[in-house]
Enzyme design. Structure first.
Site, PDB file in Angstrom:
ATOM      1  N   SER A 405       0.825  -1.212   0.000  1.00 42.70           N
ATOM      2  CA  SER A 405       0.000   0.000   0.000  1.00 42.70           C
ATOM      3  C   SER A 405       0.855   1.256   0.000  1.00 42.70           C
ATOM      4  O   SER A 405       0.360   2.337  -0.261  1.00 42.70           O
ATOM      5  CB  SER A 405      -0.880   0.052   1.244  1.00 42.70           C
ATOM      6  OG  SER A 405      -1.478  -1.161   1.498  1.00 42.70           O
ATOM      7  N   HIS A 426      -1.795  -2.554  -6.598  1.00 46.25           N
ATOM      8  CA  HIS A 426      -2.351  -2.259  -5.282  1.00 46.25           C
ATOM      9  C   HIS A 426      -3.865  -2.409  -5.295  1.00 46.25           C
ATOM     10  O   HIS A 426      -4.587  -1.599  -5.876  1.00 46.25           O
ATOM     11  CB  HIS A 426      -1.941  -0.823  -4.869  1.00 46.25           C
ATOM     12  CG  HIS A 426      -2.444  -0.439  -3.526  1.00 46.25           C
ATOM     13  ND1 HIS A 426      -2.752   0.850  -3.173  1.00 46.25           N
ATOM     14  CD2 HIS A 426      -2.695  -1.193  -2.428  1.00 46.25           C
ATOM     15  CE1 HIS A 426      -3.171   0.874  -1.922  1.00 46.25           C
ATOM     16  NE2 HIS A 426      -3.160  -0.346  -1.455  1.00 46.25           N
ATOM     17  N   GLU A 438      -4.653   0.179  -8.230  1.00 43.04           N
ATOM     18  CA  GLU A 438      -3.594   1.098  -8.636  1.00 43.04           C
ATOM     19  C   GLU A 438      -2.493   0.273  -9.299  1.00 43.04           C
ATOM     20  O   GLU A 438      -1.974  -0.669  -8.689  1.00 43.04           O
ATOM     21  CB  GLU A 438      -3.022   1.839  -7.424  1.00 43.04           C
ATOM     22  CG  GLU A 438      -3.902   2.990  -6.944  1.00 43.04           C
ATOM     23  CD  GLU A 438      -3.310   3.715  -5.729  1.00 43.04           C
ATOM     24  OE1 GLU A 438      -3.462   4.933  -5.638  1.00 43.04           O
ATOM     25  OE2 GLU A 438      -2.706   3.054  -4.862  1.00 43.04           O
ATOM     26  N   ASN A 476      -3.386   6.370  -0.967  1.00 39.21           N
ATOM     27  CA  ASN A 476      -2.964   6.379   0.434  1.00 39.21           C
ATOM     28  C   ASN A 476      -2.068   7.566   0.773  1.00 39.21           C
ATOM     29  O   ASN A 476      -2.030   8.000   1.916  1.00 39.21           O
ATOM     30  CB  ASN A 476      -2.276   5.055   0.795  1.00 39.21           C
ATOM     31  CG  ASN A 476      -3.308   3.970   1.061  1.00 39.21           C
ATOM     32  OD1 ASN A 476      -4.498   4.255   1.178  1.00 39.21           O
ATOM     33  ND2 ASN A 476      -2.867   2.731   1.167  1.00 39.21           N
TER      34      ASN A 476
END
Ligand code: 3HC
Length: 690
Positions: A405, A426, A438, A476
Site C-alpha cells: 500500500s 495495489h 492502482e 494512500n
C-alpha cells in the site's frame, strides 16, 4: 441521407440503420438523421412500413452524454420519438446489444419492439443525475405498469431481453442479424402477424401506493441525491394525458440537467473510461493465465478470489500449512459470498476450486506462473527477500507484482535481475469486491508490463489507475495527509462522531473514524510508527488513536475503537472522550466548536491540496485519475464527481484563501501547493488539465 442514419428500401419496406460507432449514441447527427428519415419516408406513399435498427455492435446506447452541459441542439430526442409515435404508418424498432436510456426511449416511440437475444435494456439516466427525458417516464409505465417502471427508472438497473419481454417493454425476442431481423419483422407487420400500436394509446393504471412507497424509500435511502426523487415525480405524471405528462417530464429533466450532481455523475462516468488512456496503451500485454498469490491473509485471499472469479488459474502460497488453510478457508467463504451476490453459479463454485486453484507452502510451485502478486504484511525487508527468491524461481518473462500500500517498488525491483518485469498492483480491501486497482509503475517497469497490469485489471472487472512510486502512491498518500485533519478537528474541539456525521452529510458512506474502526486501528498505528522516524518535529501529532490501540482495541474486529460495537448500532466509546480531554490538557488546547460545513471545508481542502501535489509530482497522470481513485477506492460521493472535480466547483482562489486562513493556526500542515497558487493566479481549473 446522413452519415449517421442510412435508409435502405426493399419494396414497400424501408429499413433505417443508425450508424454512429462505437455505441450509436443519439447525438445531434443521429437525431437529425432520424427526423429527416421519418419525414422522407412519411412523404413516400410507396413505403408501407419502417423498421429502425442499429448498425454495428448495438442498437442505441442512449443520448450522447458528451453533449450534456452544452447548448441543446434541435431536434431533441423527445420530439423525434413523438414524431415517430404519431406517424401515420407503422414504424418498428429492432434492438440488439444495448437499448439504454434514449435508446430504449427511441424504441418506445415506435409501434412495436423486437429484441434480439443478448439485448440489454434499462434507464441508466438516474446514475447520471438525470431522468429519462425522451418520453421514457411516460411510455414505460404504459407498458409495464407504474411499479415496475419506477423500479427500472429510479435504480437504473439493466435487464435482459427475456425480462424486458416479461415486463412488456418488448413484444418478442428472437435471434439473428439485426438487418435481417428488421426486414423479416417489417414483412410480418405487412402480413399482420406482428401487431403494432402507439404506446401513447395505452392507458396507465394509477398506482398511488407504488408512488408513495418509492418516494418514501428514496427519501430514507438517498436523501442527498437529486434526480431519483425527480424520477418519481415524472413517473407520477404518467397518469395525465400523455402530452401533459411529456411536458412535465421535460421540465423535470431540465431541472436535473441544471443540477451540479448531473455534472459530477457524468464526470464519474467518464473517469472510469479516461483512466485507460495511458502512455503504455499501445504496448502489447503479456498473456496472463496462471497467477501466483503470496500471502493468504485478507488481501491475498481477496486477490486470489478476484482472479478465480475471472476464470484465471491461481496458486496460493503461505509459509505454514496452518496459514495456508486459513487462506483457503477465506477464499471458500468469499466464493460462497460471490454465489449469494449472484456473481458465481453454485455449480461452478466447487469446480473453480477443484480445477483452477492450487494451494502450497512451496514457492517452487510458482515456476510456471505468468504473474505473481505478493500480498504479505508491510515490511520492506520481508518483501525484498520474497522478490529475490521469486526472481530465481519464476520463468523468464513472468511478472513480479507487489500489493504493497505504501512501500517503494523501485527498491523491490532493484533486488531482482528483472526490474523491467516488476510493478505494483495495489488492490483495495475486500479485493474481490472493491473496484479500484492502482497499477504502480516503477522507474524501470516495461511498457508491456504496465499494459499487462491494465489488461489484468480489465479481466478482473477493476478500474485500473496508473500511479507513480511514492509513499502511498495516489490514494494512500493523499489519505495519509487529509486523515490528519480529522484528528486535528477532534483535538481542537469536535467529537469523532461530529466529524463522521459532517462527512456523511457531505455524501461519504462512512465518516473517517468509522472507517478507521472498520479497517482496523492497528493498520494506521503501524503506519504512524513506521513514519515516526521521518516525521518533522513541526508536525502536530495526535495520539488518541495510539491510546485506543495501546488498550488492545483495534476497532470493529475487537468490538471497540472510536465506537463500541455489538449493540443495535455503534455508540461512541466513552474512553475516547477521556483520551481527548487528556491530550487537550497536556497540549494546553481550549476546545472550539466547528460547524458541519467547517469540518467538511477543512477535510476537503486538505484532500485537494495533497491531490494537487500528487498531480504536480507526476504521481497521477491527470486530475481525473485522482478522481477515479477516490470514487472507486475510497467511497467518495459519486455525485460530487471526485475530489478534483469538486475542487473546480470551489475554484483555486477560494482554496488558496482557505489554506492561508488555516495556516494561521498551523503553518506546517497548511501550505498552499504551488499548483493551486499558480491556478489561482491564472484562473485555470483542474478540468483543463484532464
Ligand atoms: N454517450 C457518449 N459516449 C458514450 C456513451 C453515450 N451514451 N456510452 C458510451 N460512450 C462511449 C464511452 O465513453 C467510450 O468512449 P471511449 O472509447 O472514448 O472511452 C465508448 O463509447 C465505448 O464505451 P464503453 O467503453 O463503456 O464500452 P462497453 O462496450 O464496455 O459498454 C455500454 C457499452 C454498455 C453502452 C456502456 O458504454 C454504457 O453503459 N454507456 C452509457 C449508457 C447510458 O448511460 N445511456 C443513457 C444516456 S442518458 C440518456 O439517454 C438521456 C435520455 O433520456 C434523453
Amino acid at each position: 441521407m446522413s452519415d449517421a442514419v442510412h435508409i435502405e428500401r426493399a419494396g414497400p419496406i424501408a429499413l433505417v440503420a443508425i450508424q454512429n460507432p462505437p455505441v450509436n449514441a443519439a447525438s445531434h447527427a443521429v437525431r437529425e438523421g432520424l427526423w429527416n428519415a421519418v419525414e422522407t419516408l412519411d412523404a413516400d406513399s410507396d413505403v408501407k412500413v419502417i423498421a429502425v435498427y442499429g448498425s454495428g455492435r448495438t442498437f442505441i446506447a442512449g443520448a450522447d452524454i458528451r453533449e450534456f452541459g452544452k447548448p441543446p441542439q434541435e431536434p431533441m430526442l423527445g420530439r423525434v420519438c413523438s414524431k415517430m409515435e404519431t406517424l401515420g404508418k407503422p414504424i418498428i424498432a429492432v434492438c440488439h446489444g444495448n437499448a439504454l436510456g434514449g435508446g430504449l426511449e427511441t424504441a418506445l416511440g415506435c409501434h412495436a419492439r423486437v429484441a434480439i437475444d443478448g439485448l440489454t435494456v434499462g434507464f441508466p439516466e438516474v446514475t447520471l443525475g438525470i431522468l429519462p427525458g425522451a418520453g421514457g417516464t411516460q411510455r414505460a409505465p404504459r407498458l409495464t405498469g407504474i411499479k415496475a417502471a419506477l423500479d427500472l427508472i429510479t435504480t437504473g438497473k439493466r435487464v435482459n431481453a427475456q425480462t424486458a419481454l416479461e415486463l412488456g417493454l418488448v413484444d418478442r425476442v428472437t435471434t439473428g442479424d439485426p438487418r435481417d431481423v428488421a426486414l423479416a419483422a417489417a414483412q410480418e407487420v405487412l402480413y399482420g402477424t406482428l401487431k403494432t400500436r402507439a404506446v401513447r394509446d395505452i392507458d396507465v393504471e394509477p398506482d398511488d401506493a407504488a408512488i408513495d412507497a418509492a418516494a418514501k424509500a428514496l427519501a430514507a435511502k438517498q436523501p442527498l441525491l437529486f434526480s431519483p426523487h425527480k424520477c418519481v415525480e415524472a413517473v407520477a405524471a404518467s397518469t395525465m394525458p400523455i402530452d401533459d405528462g411529456l411536458a412535465r417530464e421535460r421540465e423535470l429533466f431540465g431541472e436535473c440537467m441544471e443540477s451540479p450532481q448531473r455534472a459530477g455523475l457524468i464526470h464519474a462516468f467518464f473517469s472510469e473510461r479516461a483512466v485507460t488512456k495511458i502512455p503504455e496503451a499501445g504496448a502489447t500485454p503479456r498473456k496472463i493465465e496462471k497467477i501466483g498469490v503470496i500471502g493468504g491473509g485478507t488481501m491475498g485471499s481477496g486477490i486470489a478470489t478476484a482472479a478465480l472469479l475471472a476464470g484465471l488459474s491461481v496458486r496460493l502460497n503461505e509459509q505454514s500449512s496452518e496459514a495456508l488453510s486459513r487462506g483457503v478457508a477465506t477464499i471458500e467463504k468469499n466464493l460462497e459470498g460471490a454465489v449469494k451476490r449472484g456473481k458465481l453459479a453454485e455449480d461452478k463454485r466447487r469446480a473453480v476450486l477443484d480445477v483452477n486453484f492450487h494451494a502450497s507452502t512451496e514457492l517452487s510451485d510458482f515456476a510456471d506462473v505468468d504473474l505473481v502478486i505478493e500480498a504479505v504484511f508491510e515490511d520492506l525487508d520481508v518483501k525484498k527477500t520474497i522478490f529475490k527468491s521469486l526472481d530465481g524461481i519464476v520463468k523468464d518473462g513472468a511478472i513480479l507484482a507487489s500489493n504493497t500500500s505504501y512501500l517503494d517498488i523501485n527498491a523491490l525491483a532493484a533486488g531482482t535481475s528483472r526490474p523491467a518485469d516488476v510493478m505494483g498492483l495495489h488492490f483495495f480491501s475486500p479485493a474481490h469486491i472493491m473496484r479500484l486497482l492502482e497499477v504502480v509503475v516503477a522507474d524501470k517497469t516495461a511498457p508491456e508490463v504496465v499494459a499487462t497490469g491494465f489488461a489484468l485489471g480489465k479481466k478482473l472487472g477493476k478500474v485500473a489507475v496508473r500511479a507513480g512510486v511514492c509513499d502511498g502512491f495516489i490514494g494512500n498518500r493523499i489519505l495519509s495527509h487529509y486523515r490528519k485533519v480529522a484528528d486535528y478537528l477532534v483535538l481542537d474541539g469536535a467529537t469523532p462522531q461530529e466529524v463522521d456525521a459532517a462527512l456523511e452529510g457531505f455524501g461519504f458512506a462512512m465518516g473517517p473514524f468509522a472507517v478507521s474502526d472498520l479497517a482496523g486501528l492497528d493498520i494506521g498505528w503501524a503506519t504512524r510508527k513506521r513514519q515516526a522516524a521521518f516525521r518533522s518535529n513541526q508536525e502536530r501529532y495526535v495520539s488518541i488513536g495510539d491510546r485506543i490501540c495501546e488498550g488492545g482495541n483495534f476497532g470493529r474486529k475487537t468490538g471497540k475503537g472510536y465506537y463500541v460495537y455489538g449493540g443495535d448500532k455503534p455508540v461512541p466509546n466513552p474512553d475516547v472522550e477521556g483520551f481527548i480531554a487528556a491530550e487537550r490538557a497536556e497540549k494546553g488546547i481550549t476546545a472550539k466548536t466547528f460547524t458541519a460545513d467547517e469540518i467538511v471545508d477543512r477535510y476537503m481542502t486538505a484532500m485537494i491540496a495533497e491531490a494537487a501535489r500528487v498531480l504536480d509530482d507526476g504521481i497521477a497522470l491527470r486530475p481525473i485519475d485522482i478522481d477515479a481513485v477516490f470514487l472507486f477506492g475510497y467511497g467518495f460521493p459519486r455525485f460530487r464527481g471526485g475530489p478534483l472535480h469538486y475542487a473546480d466547483t470551489l475554484g483555486a482562489a477560494e482554496l488558496k484563501r482557505r489554506i492561508e486562513a488555516y495556516a494561521r493556526e498551523d503553518s506546517y500542515f497548511w501550505q498552499v501547493p504551488s499548483l493551486i497558487a499558480q491556478m489561482a493566479e491564472d484562473g485555470t481549473t483542474f478540468a483543463s488539465r484532464n
